[in-house]
Scaffold this motif. Sequence first.
Motif, PDB file in Angstrom:
ATOM      1  N   ALA A 107      13.659  19.419 -13.120  1.00 18.74           N
ATOM      2  CA  ALA A 107      14.606  20.069 -12.212  1.00 18.74           C
ATOM      3  C   ALA A 107      14.403  21.585 -12.205  1.00 18.74           C
ATOM      4  O   ALA A 107      14.428  22.224 -11.144  1.00 18.74           O
ATOM      5  N   GLU A 108      14.165  22.170 -13.384  1.00 19.34           N
ATOM      6  CA  GLU A 108      13.901  23.616 -13.475  1.00 19.34           C
ATOM      7  C   GLU A 108      12.628  23.986 -12.720  1.00 19.34           C
ATOM      8  O   GLU A 108      12.584  24.976 -11.990  1.00 19.34           O
ATOM      9  N   LEU A 110      11.143  22.336 -10.257  1.00 21.53           N
ATOM     10  CA  LEU A 110      11.325  22.177  -8.814  1.00 21.53           C
ATOM     11  C   LEU A 110      12.139  23.320  -8.227  1.00 21.53           C
ATOM     12  O   LEU A 110      11.857  23.787  -7.115  1.00 21.53           O
ATOM     13  N   LYS A 111      13.145  23.769  -8.971  1.00 22.94           N
ATOM     14  CA  LYS A 111      13.958  24.903  -8.499  1.00 22.94           C
ATOM     15  C   LYS A 111      13.098  26.158  -8.421  1.00 22.94           C
ATOM     16  O   LYS A 111      13.141  26.898  -7.434  1.00 22.94           O
ATOM     17  N   GLU A 112      12.280  26.390  -9.445  1.00 25.05           N
ATOM     18  CA  GLU A 112      11.408  27.571  -9.452  1.00 25.05           C
ATOM     19  C   GLU A 112      10.324  27.459  -8.378  1.00 25.05           C
ATOM     20  O   GLU A 112       9.979  28.445  -7.732  1.00 25.05           O
ATOM     21  N   TYR A 113       9.806  26.256  -8.152  1.00 23.99           N
ATOM     22  CA  TYR A 113       8.743  26.029  -7.162  1.00 23.99           C
ATOM     23  C   TYR A 113       9.250  26.283  -5.744  1.00 23.99           C
ATOM     24  O   TYR A 113       8.500  26.776  -4.890  1.00 23.99           O
ATOM     25  N   ASN A 114      10.513  25.962  -5.479  1.00 19.86           N
ATOM     26  CA  ASN A 114      11.161  26.271  -4.207  1.00 19.86           C
ATOM     27  C   ASN A 114      10.347  25.765  -3.008  1.00 19.86           C
ATOM     28  O   ASN A 114      10.028  26.527  -2.092  1.00 19.86           O
ATOM     29  N   ASN A 115       9.983  24.481  -3.029  1.00 18.28           N
ATOM     30  CA  ASN A 115       9.208  23.862  -1.951  1.00 18.28           C
ATOM     31  C   ASN A 115       7.898  24.592  -1.660  1.00 18.28           C
ATOM     32  O   ASN A 115       7.492  24.741  -0.504  1.00 18.28           O
ATOM     33  N   GLY A 116       7.249  25.076  -2.672  1.00 19.71           N
ATOM     34  CA  GLY A 116       5.947  25.721  -2.499  1.00 19.71           C
ATOM     35  C   GLY A 116       6.013  27.206  -2.208  1.00 19.71           C
ATOM     36  O   GLY A 116       4.986  27.841  -1.988  1.00 19.71           O
ATOM     37  N   GLU A 117       7.212  27.773  -2.198  1.00 19.33           N
ATOM     38  CA  GLU A 117       7.361  29.203  -1.923  1.00 19.33           C
ATOM     39  C   GLU A 117       8.260  29.862  -2.958  1.00 19.33           C
ATOM     40  O   GLU A 117       9.358  30.340  -2.629  1.00 19.33           O
ATOM     41  N   PRO A 118       7.818  29.937  -4.212  1.00 22.01           N
ATOM     42  CA  PRO A 118       8.653  30.593  -5.226  1.00 22.01           C
ATOM     43  C   PRO A 118       8.751  32.097  -4.963  1.00 22.01           C
ATOM     44  O   PRO A 118       7.917  32.668  -4.275  1.00 22.01           O
ATOM     45  N   ARG A 134       0.060  31.323  -9.801  1.00 21.64           N
ATOM     46  CA  ARG A 134       1.314  30.836 -10.382  1.00 21.64           C
ATOM     47  C   ARG A 134       1.849  29.639  -9.602  1.00 21.64           C
ATOM     48  O   ARG A 134       2.325  28.663 -10.187  1.00 21.64           O
ATOM     49  N   VAL A 135       1.721  29.684  -8.283  1.00 28.25           N
ATOM     50  CA  VAL A 135       2.164  28.557  -7.460  1.00 28.25           C
ATOM     51  C   VAL A 135       1.350  27.308  -7.803  1.00 28.25           C
ATOM     52  O   VAL A 135       1.903  26.210  -7.955  1.00 28.25           O
ATOM     53  N   ALA A 136       0.031  27.457  -7.948  1.00 24.25           N
ATOM     54  CA  ALA A 136      -0.822  26.328  -8.297  1.00 24.25           C
ATOM     55  C   ALA A 136      -0.472  25.796  -9.684  1.00 24.25           C
ATOM     56  O   ALA A 136      -0.450  24.573  -9.913  1.00 24.25           O
ATOM     57  N   GLU A 137      -0.191  26.693 -10.613  1.00 29.71           N
ATOM     58  CA  GLU A 137       0.184  26.278 -11.966  1.00 29.71           C
ATOM     59  C   GLU A 137       1.517  25.528 -11.958  1.00 29.71           C
ATOM     60  O   GLU A 137       1.680  24.516 -12.648  1.00 29.71           O
ATOM     61  N   LEU A 138       2.466  26.004 -11.155  1.00 33.24           N
ATOM     62  CA  LEU A 138       3.752  25.316 -11.043  1.00 33.24           C
ATOM     63  C   LEU A 138       3.560  23.907 -10.468  1.00 33.24           C
ATOM     64  O   LEU A 138       4.147  22.938 -10.939  1.00 33.24           O
ATOM     65  N   LYS A 139       2.727  23.815  -9.440  1.00 34.51           N
ATOM     66  CA  LYS A 139       2.474  22.521  -8.811  1.00 34.51           C
ATOM     67  C   LYS A 139       1.846  21.549  -9.815  1.00 34.51           C
ATOM     68  O   LYS A 139       2.228  20.379  -9.887  1.00 34.51           O
ATOM     69  N   ALA A 140       0.893  22.042 -10.607  1.00 34.26           N
ATOM     70  CA  ALA A 140       0.256  21.205 -11.625  1.00 34.26           C
ATOM     71  C   ALA A 140       1.265  20.794 -12.701  1.00 34.26           C
ATOM     72  O   ALA A 140       1.251  19.645 -13.170  1.00 34.26           O
ATOM     73  N   SER A 141       2.140  21.702 -13.087  1.00 35.04           N
ATOM     74  CA  SER A 141       3.162  21.386 -14.097  1.00 35.04           C
ATOM     75  C   SER A 141       4.118  20.316 -13.584  1.00 35.04           C
ATOM     76  O   SER A 141       4.519  19.423 -14.331  1.00 35.04           O
TER      77      SER A 141
END
Length: 163
Positions: A107-108, A110-118, A134-141
């Motif tokens: 949940a954290e 996904l909130k930080e990822y913000n639909n691909g636009e953090p 960072r966006v790619a790293e979030l997506k991988a996480s």
Amino acid sequence: MKYFFALILVCLASSQAALAQDKIFRCGNEYINNAKEAEARGCKLIDGGNITIISAPKTAANGSPQGRSNAASAPAQRVASAEQRSRDSDARQILEAELRKIEARQAELLKEYNNGEPEKQGVEARNHQKYLDRVAELKASIARNESDIAGVRRELTRLPASR
């Protein structure tokens, strides 16, 4: 003399055919050279090089590898059903706690990822590549976390139902 050269040519041709190796396919941990079977099973063609397969050591009549004791392969002792239920209950509690922790982390993320636009942080406003990294790293996480959640849920379904 003509027959001698003809004989040599025939020998060379047959030796080349004997040396030629069929195509080899890999199906998981198995290697086969039957193209039709490989195609049916979706195997991958191995390019170049020869393959050497070494078999596992032969086992003795008692089932243990040669030269080793049989102490490790002794039959497991039966556990009382009440104790086994207790162990299963403990395992279920541990897995459920782990699942809650992983879902909270998801949940954290996904909130930080913000639909691909953090939101951009500090240096990222000036360095777009750091933002993209960072966006790619979030997506991988997020993908890894989803895999972890699926794994824990799978383990929970393998346990007996709680009573």
